[in-house]
Write a protein that holds these residues in place. Structure first.
Motif, PDB file in Angstrom:
ATOM      1  N   SER A  40       0.827  -1.197   0.000  1.00  0.00           N
ATOM      2  CA  SER A  40       0.000   0.000   0.000  1.00  0.00           C
ATOM      3  C   SER A  40       0.868   1.256   0.000  1.00  0.00           C
ATOM      4  O   SER A  40       2.013   1.242   0.480  1.00  0.00           O
ATOM      5  N   GLN A  41       0.309   2.344  -0.545  1.00  0.00           N
ATOM      6  CA  GLN A  41       1.036   3.612  -0.534  1.00  0.00           C
ATOM      7  C   GLN A  41       1.254   4.100   0.884  1.00  0.00           C
ATOM      8  O   GLN A  41       2.271   4.721   1.201  1.00  0.00           O
ATOM      9  N   THR A  42       0.286   3.788   1.771  1.00  0.00           N
ATOM     10  CA  THR A  42       0.420   4.170   3.176  1.00  0.00           C
ATOM     11  C   THR A  42       1.621   3.475   3.823  1.00  0.00           C
ATOM     12  O   THR A  42       2.397   4.088   4.555  1.00  0.00           O
ATOM     13  N   LYS A  43       1.771   2.181   3.523  1.00  0.00           N
ATOM     14  CA  LYS A  43       2.915   1.448   4.074  1.00  0.00           C
ATOM     15  C   LYS A  43       4.225   2.022   3.558  1.00  0.00           C
ATOM     16  O   LYS A  43       5.183   2.201   4.332  1.00  0.00           O
ATOM     17  N   LEU A  44       4.286   2.320   2.264  1.00  0.00           N
ATOM     18  CA  LEU A  44       5.508   2.875   1.701  1.00  0.00           C
ATOM     19  C   LEU A  44       5.822   4.231   2.329  1.00  0.00           C
ATOM     20  O   LEU A  44       6.985   4.534   2.636  1.00  0.00           O
ATOM     21  N   SER A  45       4.801   5.045   2.538  1.00  0.00           N
ATOM     22  CA  SER A  45       5.001   6.341   3.188  1.00  0.00           C
ATOM     23  C   SER A  45       5.559   6.164   4.591  1.00  0.00           C
ATOM     24  O   SER A  45       6.476   6.879   5.013  1.00  0.00           O
ATOM     25  N   ASN A  46       5.012   5.181   5.314  1.00  0.00           N
ATOM     26  CA  ASN A  46       5.503   4.915   6.676  1.00  0.00           C
ATOM     27  C   ASN A  46       6.937   4.403   6.672  1.00  0.00           C
ATOM     28  O   ASN A  46       7.719   4.696   7.583  1.00  0.00           O
ATOM     29  N   ILE A  47       7.304   3.650   5.645  1.00  0.00           N
ATOM     30  CA  ILE A  47       8.685   3.184   5.508  1.00  0.00           C
ATOM     31  C   ILE A  47       9.619   4.364   5.274  1.00  0.00           C
ATOM     32  O   ILE A  47      10.679   4.485   5.889  1.00  0.00           O
ATOM     33  N   GLU A  48       9.214   5.273   4.379  1.00  0.00           N
ATOM     34  CA  GLU A  48      10.073   6.400   4.016  1.00  0.00           C
ATOM     35  C   GLU A  48      10.169   7.450   5.114  1.00  0.00           C
ATOM     36  O   GLU A  48      11.072   8.291   5.073  1.00  0.00           O
ATOM     37  N   THR A  49       9.265   7.417   6.074  1.00  0.00           N
ATOM     38  CA  THR A  49       9.322   8.362   7.198  1.00  0.00           C
ATOM     39  C   THR A  49       9.769   7.680   8.484  1.00  0.00           C
ATOM     40  O   THR A  49       9.700   8.274   9.553  1.00  0.00           O
ATOM     41  N   ALA A  50      10.218   6.417   8.378  1.00  0.00           N
ATOM     42  CA  ALA A  50      10.750   5.644   9.512  1.00  0.00           C
ATOM     43  C   ALA A  50       9.705   5.358  10.582  1.00  0.00           C
ATOM     44  O   ALA A  50      10.052   5.058  11.716  1.00  0.00           O
ATOM     45  N   ARG A  51       8.416   5.449  10.212  1.00  0.00           N
ATOM     46  CA  ARG A  51       7.383   5.070  11.186  1.00  0.00           C
ATOM     47  C   ARG A  51       7.354   3.566  11.373  1.00  0.00           C
ATOM     48  O   ARG A  51       7.024   3.074  12.450  1.00  0.00           O
ATOM     49  N   ILE A  52       7.668   2.829  10.324  1.00  0.00           N
ATOM     50  CA  ILE A  52       7.802   1.377  10.423  1.00  0.00           C
ATOM     51  C   ILE A  52       9.127   0.974   9.792  1.00  0.00           C
ATOM     52  O   ILE A  52       9.653   1.675   8.920  1.00  0.00           O
ATOM     53  N   THR A  53       9.664  -0.136  10.244  1.00  0.00           N
ATOM     54  CA  THR A  53      10.918  -0.648   9.696  1.00  0.00           C
ATOM     55  C   THR A  53      10.608  -1.748   8.704  1.00  0.00           C
ATOM     56  O   THR A  53       9.985  -2.752   9.068  1.00  0.00           O
ATOM     57  N   PRO A  54      10.994  -1.609   7.449  1.00  0.00           N
ATOM     58  CA  PRO A  54      10.680  -2.646   6.452  1.00  0.00           C
ATOM     59  C   PRO A  54      11.516  -3.897   6.677  1.00  0.00           C
ATOM     60  O   PRO A  54      12.668  -3.832   7.118  1.00  0.00           O
ATOM     61  N   VAL A  57      12.598  -8.473   2.776  1.00  0.00           N
ATOM     62  CA  VAL A  57      11.858  -8.747   1.542  1.00  0.00           C
ATOM     63  C   VAL A  57      11.319  -7.447   0.944  1.00  0.00           C
ATOM     64  O   VAL A  57      11.427  -7.207  -0.266  1.00  0.00           O
ATOM     65  N   ASP A  58      10.735  -6.583   1.792  1.00  0.00           N
ATOM     66  CA  ASP A  58      10.221  -5.296   1.302  1.00  0.00           C
ATOM     67  C   ASP A  58      11.333  -4.460   0.684  1.00  0.00           C
ATOM     68  O   ASP A  58      11.154  -3.837  -0.374  1.00  0.00           O
ATOM     69  N   VAL A  59      12.472  -4.423   1.340  1.00  0.00           N
ATOM     70  CA  VAL A  59      13.596  -3.637   0.836  1.00  0.00           C
ATOM     71  C   VAL A  59      14.069  -4.183  -0.509  1.00  0.00           C
ATOM     72  O   VAL A  59      14.347  -3.428  -1.446  1.00  0.00           O
ATOM     73  N   GLU A  60      14.151  -5.504  -0.621  1.00  0.00           N
ATOM     74  CA  GLU A  60      14.593  -6.100  -1.882  1.00  0.00           C
ATOM     75  C   GLU A  60      13.607  -5.798  -3.007  1.00  0.00           C
ATOM     76  O   GLU A  60      14.014  -5.553  -4.153  1.00  0.00           O
ATOM     77  N   LEU A  61      12.301  -5.798  -2.717  1.00  0.00           N
ATOM     78  CA  LEU A  61      11.298  -5.459  -3.720  1.00  0.00           C
ATOM     79  C   LEU A  61      11.473  -4.013  -4.196  1.00  0.00           C
ATOM     80  O   LEU A  61      11.387  -3.728  -5.400  1.00  0.00           O
ATOM     81  N   ILE A  62      11.712  -3.106  -3.248  1.00  0.00           N
ATOM     82  CA  ILE A  62      11.897  -1.696  -3.593  1.00  0.00           C
ATOM     83  C   ILE A  62      13.144  -1.514  -4.446  1.00  0.00           C
ATOM     84  O   ILE A  62      13.126  -0.808  -5.466  1.00  0.00           O
ATOM     85  N   LEU A  63      14.227  -2.148  -4.052  1.00  0.00           N
ATOM     86  CA  LEU A  63      15.480  -2.013  -4.802  1.00  0.00           C
ATOM     87  C   LEU A  63      15.336  -2.556  -6.217  1.00  0.00           C
ATOM     88  O   LEU A  63      15.848  -1.973  -7.179  1.00  0.00           O
ATOM     89  N   ARG A  64      14.614  -3.666  -6.337  1.00  0.00           N
ATOM     90  CA  ARG A  64      14.422  -4.266  -7.658  1.00  0.00           C
ATOM     91  C   ARG A  64      13.552  -3.364  -8.538  1.00  0.00           C
ATOM     92  O   ARG A  64      13.835  -3.182  -9.721  1.00  0.00           O
ATOM     93  N   ALA A  65      12.503  -2.814  -7.932  1.00  0.00           N
ATOM     94  CA  ALA A  65      11.604  -1.942  -8.699  1.00  0.00           C
ATOM     95  C   ALA A  65      12.320  -0.688  -9.185  1.00  0.00           C
ATOM     96  O   ALA A  65      12.039  -0.177 -10.277  1.00  0.00           O
TER      97      ALA A  65
END
Length: 277
Positions: A40-54, A57-65
């Motif tokens: 979700s865009q909400t989850k990605l926003s929370n990742i980019e603002t350090a509200r949640i720690t990815p 697997v999430d990090v690898e998906l982002i790097l690949r994309a």
């Protein structure tokens, strides 16, 4: 990336900033990246603002994309692994109060269904007698009376048959004399007694058993989601799946060399008798 306890708190913010910068440099929106990563865009926003720690697997998906170069993949993946590791210093625990640590452990035990304890040096509080617990806290520069009480309260979890416990103890852990011999005999008797509980497996590894890997640290694995490792100066908490898997593999190695059931109880009885006059 070298492990530095002092970096752990900052690593989560560093990871968030790095992922956010990479997305912007690639000219991608959060909506686009979230869709490509199936999050979700909400989850990605929370990742980019350090509200949640990815997770890794999430990090690898982002790097690949984002089609990140290999050298950057290695750097950011290492940072993600560090962000999924927590350092709990012993001095910090003393300042907060050791009984608070007992409440945290009780919470972990309540949530987990399968718990594994590797004990190469001493007996854990869940298996310990009151005298053994008090002796194990002698080095703490704080009032330990509440901690002793909380450790004893925590032992009730062993009787929850919805949970499965496996304890692996080396001979040194069982026979380490932090209490007088007569008290140690009682402690060993308690271990043998608890091994009769239907949801508790207690294995012992006697001296002389050839094992290819040395027992470096006390550690506990809660299900397949978290592992804690004890050191002299504190505790490391791993949430990275690779770290947890490696500790499960180490545990399985020692489990294959341990004695259980009647064989373990026979050894425990011998060791207890050797402590009695």
């Amino acid at each position: 990336m070298t492990f530095d306890p002092g970096q752990l708190g900052q690593s989560k913010a560093d990871l968030a900033e790095r992922l956010r910068e990479m997305r912007k440099r690639a000219g991608r929106t959060q909506v686009w990246l979230a869709k490509r990563c199936n999050i979700s865009q909400t989850k990605l926003s929370n990742i980019e603002t350090a509200r949640i720690t990815p997770g890794i697997v999430d990090v690898e998906l982002i790097l690949r994309a984002l089609d990140a170069p290999q050298e950057l993949v290695a750097e950011v993946t290492a940072l993600a692994r560090l962000a999924n590791t927590e350092w709990q210093g012993k001095r910090s625990s003393w300042r907060r109060g050791l009984e608070k640590r007992q409440a945290e452990l009780a919470g972990l035990e309540k949530e987990a269904e399968k718990l594994r304890y590797f004990l190469p040096a001493m007996v854990t509080g869940l298996l310990a007698t009151p005298e053994y617990i008090r002796a194990s806290l002698d080095h703490s520069p704080v009032d330990t009376s509440k901690t002793v009480a909380r450790k004893l309260e925590r032992q009730a979890v062993l009787y929850d048959t919805a949970k499965q416990f496996t304890f692996l103890l080396t001979e040194q852990a069982v026979r380490w004399e932090i209490v007088p011999p007569s008290a140690l005999a009682v402690q060993i008797d308690r271990i043998a007694s608890l091994s009769h509980l239907p949801n508790v497996r207690i294995g012992v590894i006697p001296l002389g058993v050839p094992v290819s890997r040395g027992p470096m640290n006390t550690f506990t694995v809660y299900d397949q989601r978290l592992a804690t490792v004890e050191t002299f100066t504190g505790r490391i908490v791993f949430q990275d799946a690779r770290d947890i898997t490696e500790h499960l593999e180490v545990f399985a190695l020692y489990e294959r060399h341990a004695l259980f059931g009647n064989e373990a109880r026979s050894l425990l009885t011998q060791w207890a008798q050797s402590c009695r006059p």
